[in-house]
Write a protein that holds these residues in place. Structure first.
Motif, mmCIF file in Angstrom:
data_model
loop_
_atom_site.group_PDB
_atom_site.id
_atom_site.type_symbol
_atom_site.label_atom_id
_atom_site.label_comp_id
_atom_site.label_asym_id
_atom_site.label_seq_id
_atom_site.Cartn_x
_atom_site.Cartn_y
_atom_site.Cartn_z
ATOM 1 N N ASP A 32 2.767 -4.920 3.820
ATOM 2 C CA ASP A 32 3.242 -5.633 5.005
ATOM 3 C C ASP A 32 2.203 -6.635 5.503
ATOM 4 O O ASP A 32 2.546 -7.755 5.905
ATOM 5 C CB ASP A 32 3.569 -4.632 6.121
ATOM 6 N N ARG A 33 0.960 -6.257 5.483
ATOM 7 C CA ARG A 33 -0.095 -7.126 6.008
ATOM 8 C C ARG A 33 -0.239 -8.401 5.175
ATOM 9 O O ARG A 33 -0.398 -9.493 5.730
ATOM 10 C CB ARG A 33 -1.432 -6.384 6.024
ATOM 11 N N PHE A 34 -0.148 -8.277 3.868
ATOM 12 C CA PHE A 34 -0.427 -9.426 3.010
ATOM 13 C C PHE A 34 0.820 -10.052 2.388
ATOM 14 O O PHE A 34 0.720 -10.982 1.589
ATOM 15 C CB PHE A 34 -1.413 -9.025 1.912
ATOM 16 N N GLY A 35 1.987 -9.542 2.756
ATOM 17 C CA GLY A 35 3.220 -10.130 2.252
ATOM 18 C C GLY A 35 3.353 -10.025 0.749
ATOM 19 O O GLY A 35 3.859 -10.934 0.087
ATOM 20 N N ALA A 36 2.913 -8.909 0.198
ATOM 21 C CA ALA A 36 2.962 -8.691 -1.249
ATOM 22 C C ALA A 36 3.420 -7.260 -1.516
ATOM 23 O O ALA A 36 3.541 -6.443 -0.597
ATOM 24 C CB ALA A 36 1.593 -8.941 -1.872
ATOM 25 N N ASP A 37 3.714 -6.985 -2.772
ATOM 26 C CA ASP A 37 4.099 -5.639 -3.186
ATOM 27 C C ASP A 37 2.847 -4.995 -3.769
ATOM 28 O O ASP A 37 2.536 -5.171 -4.954
ATOM 29 C CB ASP A 37 5.218 -5.731 -4.226
ATOM 30 N N ILE A 38 2.120 -4.277 -2.929
ATOM 31 C CA ILE A 38 0.787 -3.793 -3.308
ATOM 32 C C ILE A 38 0.813 -2.303 -3.636
ATOM 33 O O ILE A 38 1.284 -1.484 -2.845
ATOM 34 C CB ILE A 38 -0.236 -4.087 -2.203
ATOM 35 N N TRP A 39 0.281 -1.990 -4.803
ATOM 36 C CA TRP A 39 0.230 -0.615 -5.299
ATOM 37 C C TRP A 39 -1.223 -0.209 -5.527
ATOM 38 O O TRP A 39 -2.061 -1.034 -5.888
ATOM 39 C CB TRP A 39 0.995 -0.508 -6.621
ATOM 40 N N LEU A 40 -1.493 1.074 -5.325
ATOM 41 C CA LEU A 40 -2.827 1.613 -5.572
ATOM 42 C C LEU A 40 -2.777 2.552 -6.770
ATOM 43 O O LEU A 40 -1.998 3.519 -6.778
ATOM 44 C CB LEU A 40 -3.350 2.383 -4.347
ATOM 45 N N LYS A 41 -3.587 2.262 -7.772
ATOM 46 C CA LYS A 41 -3.736 3.181 -8.898
ATOM 47 C C LYS A 41 -4.853 4.139 -8.541
ATOM 48 O O LYS A 41 -6.037 3.782 -8.524
ATOM 49 C CB LYS A 41 -4.060 2.397 -10.177
ATOM 50 N N ARG A 42 -4.467 5.380 -8.231
ATOM 51 C CA ARG A 42 -5.347 6.327 -7.567
ATOM 52 C C ARG A 42 -6.255 7.081 -8.552
ATOM 53 O O ARG A 42 -6.134 8.285 -8.755
ATOM 54 C CB ARG A 42 -4.520 7.315 -6.743
ATOM 55 N N GLU A 43 -7.227 6.371 -9.102
ATOM 56 C CA GLU A 43 -8.199 7.020 -9.973
ATOM 57 C C GLU A 43 -9.116 7.955 -9.205
ATOM 58 O O GLU A 43 -9.798 8.797 -9.791
ATOM 59 C CB GLU A 43 -9.006 5.977 -10.743
ATOM 60 N N ASP A 44 -9.129 7.817 -7.884
ATOM 61 C CA ASP A 44 -9.883 8.747 -7.044
ATOM 62 C C ASP A 44 -9.253 10.137 -7.034
ATOM 63 O O ASP A 44 -9.843 11.073 -6.473
ATOM 64 C CB ASP A 44 -9.975 8.205 -5.610
ATOM 65 N N LEU A 45 -8.083 10.290 -7.652
ATOM 66 C CA LEU A 45 -7.410 11.594 -7.696
ATOM 67 C C LEU A 45 -7.461 12.228 -9.085
ATOM 68 O O LEU A 45 -6.730 13.170 -9.357
ATOM 69 C CB LEU A 45 -5.951 11.440 -7.245
ATOM 70 N N ALA A 277 -17.603 1.826 -4.247
ATOM 71 C CA ALA A 277 -17.033 1.150 -5.421
ATOM 72 C C ALA A 277 -15.524 1.322 -5.475
ATOM 73 O O ALA A 277 -14.793 0.438 -5.935
ATOM 74 C CB ALA A 277 -17.676 1.682 -6.700
ATOM 75 N N GLY A 278 -15.038 2.458 -4.999
ATOM 76 C CA GLY A 278 -13.597 2.720 -5.008
ATOM 77 C C GLY A 278 -12.822 1.855 -4.047
ATOM 78 O O GLY A 278 -11.614 1.653 -4.207
ATOM 79 N N ALA A 279 -13.511 1.320 -3.027
ATOM 80 C CA ALA A 279 -12.849 0.474 -2.032
ATOM 81 C C ALA A 279 -12.887 -1.005 -2.391
ATOM 82 O O ALA A 279 -12.264 -1.828 -1.712
ATOM 83 C CB ALA A 279 -13.503 0.691 -0.661
ATOM 84 N N LEU A 280 -13.616 -1.365 -3.436
ATOM 85 C CA LEU A 280 -13.816 -2.775 -3.776
ATOM 86 C C LEU A 280 -12.508 -3.536 -3.959
ATOM 87 O O LEU A 280 -12.323 -4.633 -3.409
ATOM 88 C CB LEU A 280 -14.644 -2.885 -5.062
ATOM 89 N N SER A 281 -11.590 -2.981 -4.745
ATOM 90 C CA SER A 281 -10.372 -3.731 -5.071
ATOM 91 C C SER A 281 -9.496 -3.951 -3.843
ATOM 92 O O SER A 281 -8.895 -5.014 -3.687
ATOM 93 C CB SER A 281 -9.578 -3.008 -6.164
ATOM 94 N N VAL A 282 -9.425 -2.958 -2.957
ATOM 95 C CA VAL A 282 -8.621 -3.101 -1.741
ATOM 96 C C VAL A 282 -9.271 -4.108 -0.796
ATOM 97 O O VAL A 282 -8.598 -4.952 -0.192
ATOM 98 C CB VAL A 282 -8.439 -1.737 -1.049
ATOM 99 N N GLU A 286 -7.959 -9.481 0.856
ATOM 100 C CA GLU A 286 -8.047 -10.494 1.908
ATOM 101 C C GLU A 286 -8.547 -11.826 1.371
ATOM 102 O O GLU A 286 -8.132 -12.890 1.847
ATOM 103 C CB GLU A 286 -8.968 -9.993 3.021
ATOM 104 N N ASN A 287 -9.405 -11.792 0.366
ATOM 105 C CA ASN A 287 -9.962 -13.027 -0.201
ATOM 106 C C ASN A 287 -8.944 -13.822 -1.003
ATOM 107 O O ASN A 287 -9.129 -15.024 -1.232
ATOM 108 C CB ASN A 287 -11.160 -12.711 -1.099
ATOM 109 N N VAL A 288 -7.882 -13.163 -1.457
ATOM 110 C CA VAL A 288 -6.887 -13.843 -2.305
ATOM 111 C C VAL A 288 -5.478 -13.695 -1.728
ATOM 112 O O VAL A 288 -4.493 -13.777 -2.455
ATOM 113 C CB VAL A 288 -6.928 -13.285 -3.749
#
Length: 408
Positions: A32-45, A277-282, A286-288
């Protein structure tokens, strides 16, 4: 390329003997914030809370006659190797930097048990890597690089295999954190030109950007270890060979403070624990945001091995980045009522977080170190304007790194 695809698919299938597919979750807040269909690949799990178990397992399963494995790691690769040593019943010798968070050291011991021994050597990963390679050359064993190994890269590519299976197609964009380049090169190779891959590095360890600019891997002069999972001073030779044709414009570099903002938000709003490092991609979205609007985007949350003893520092850095916490030195006149006058200038949302004052009777002014928290950055504009009007002298030291090391 066809051979790589076949091997990556086989690696992904082999993973199922050890752990289930990690979730691919659509994130409504970010979408909703970025007007895109954003998915998280949860390698932290994953079982070791990072994708590193993939490369470790894939490389180790290809050495069925080997009974001793040696590795160097800032934490996550170590946990993956330790987990697989116990799973496969083989021995492991693991080298980690002295600066590795205790949480990662303890988890490595827990995963490996009696199958492993740990050596803490070096302040930076590259020092640890050299020590591990020297030990392996002298004592024997199979060295498991955390990223500069074809079998490791192939194992990390299984992340991409799963993404495509779960989404039902290749996404428009994948945002990948970069440390030594193992996962980013594997995922990029899998998707080829079907997906536009974007890369993100911490400012204190931007080794891919430096290598692309030079045309070959180079060693950084200094590495900031805060983003320990991506604090690598030189990208791997094999990963770079797979990434060398990427454009500099596709590589984002984020400040460590900006990464902290995302860590705090994901914890408070989404209940997701991510390491730096896990938060880098999220954090990079904002930059793109103009580029990804209307597209399907996958962010790989690469790790969740976060030591909560670091939470106060993360919160502090996030507040400073957002402009809602500042430190300044105030010259306070040594006269009755001066402190009361200053306190009267503070607004209803301004909270004193730190106050240190040393009265020196031989001087007309005393220096006060003040830390202030507020609800929005514009409150500081008002505060400093009122301080100017009242004739107070002050110096904002929030972004002075040299002073910050001593007084903040």
């Amino acid at each position: 390329m066809t051979d790589f695809i076949i091997r990556a698919r086989a690696a992904e299938q082999a993973m199922r003997d050890v752990f289930p597919v990690t979730p691919l979750q659509r994130n409504a807040m970010l979408s909703d914030r970025f007007g895109a269909d954003i998915w998280l690949k949860r390698e932290d799990l994953s079982p070791v809370r990072s994708y590193k178990i993939r490369g470790a397992y894939n490389a180790m399963r290809k050495q069925p006659d080997q009974d001793l494995f040696v590795c160097a790691s800032a934490g996550n690769h170590a946990q993956g190797v330790a987990f697989m040593c116990r799973h496969l019943g083989v021995k492991g010798v693991i080298f980690m930097p002295v600066t590795t968070p205790q949480q990662k050291i303890q988890k490595t011991r827990m995963f490996g048990g009696d199958q492993i021994e740990i050596h803490l050597i070096g302040d930076y990963f590259d020092d640890t890597l050299a020590a591990a390679q020297t030990w392996c050359a002298e004592k024997g064993g199979h060295f498991l690089s955390p990223f500069d190994d074809a079998d490791v890269i192939e194992g990390q590519a299984s992340v991409a295999v799963e993404i495509e299976q779960q989404l039902g197609r290749a996404p428009d964009n994948v945002i990948l954190p970069v440390g030594g380049g193992g996962m980013s090169s594997g995922v990029t190779t899998w998707f080829g030109d079907r997906t536009h891959c974007l890369f993100v590095e911490p400012a204190g360890g931007a080794c891919l950007r430096a290598a692309l600019a030079a045309g070959h891997p180079v060693s950084l002069d200094h590495v900031d270890t805060f983003v320990d999972g991506a604090a690598v001073g030189r990208i791997g030779e094999q990963p770079f060979d797979l990434l060398k044709n990427r454009h500099l414009s596709d590589v984002m570099v984020l400040s460590e403070d900006r990464i902290c903002v995302t860590m705090i938000e994901m914890l408070n709003v989404e209940g997701i624990v991510l390491e730096p490092a896990g938060a880098l991609s999220v954090a990079a979205i904002e930059n793109v945001q103009s580029f990804v609007r209307g597209r399907t985007v996958v962010c790989v949350t690469s790790g969740g091995n976060f030591d909560f003893e670091r939470l106060p520092e993360v919160k502090e850095r996030a507040q400073r980045c957002l402009g809602v916490k500042k430190y300044f030195i105030l010259r306070l006149p040594q006269r009755p009522g001066a402190l009361k006058e200053f306190l009267g200038i503070l607004g209803p949302e301004d909270d004193i977080a730190r106050f240190e004052y040393m009265k020196k009777s031989a001087r007309n002014f005393g220096s006060v170190l003040i830390g202030l928290e507020t609800s929005k950055p514009e409150n500081f504009v008002r505060l400093f304007a009122h301080l100017d009007d009242a004739g107070f002298t002050y110096t904002d030291i929030t972004n002075d790194e040299t002073l910050a090391q001593f007084v903040i």
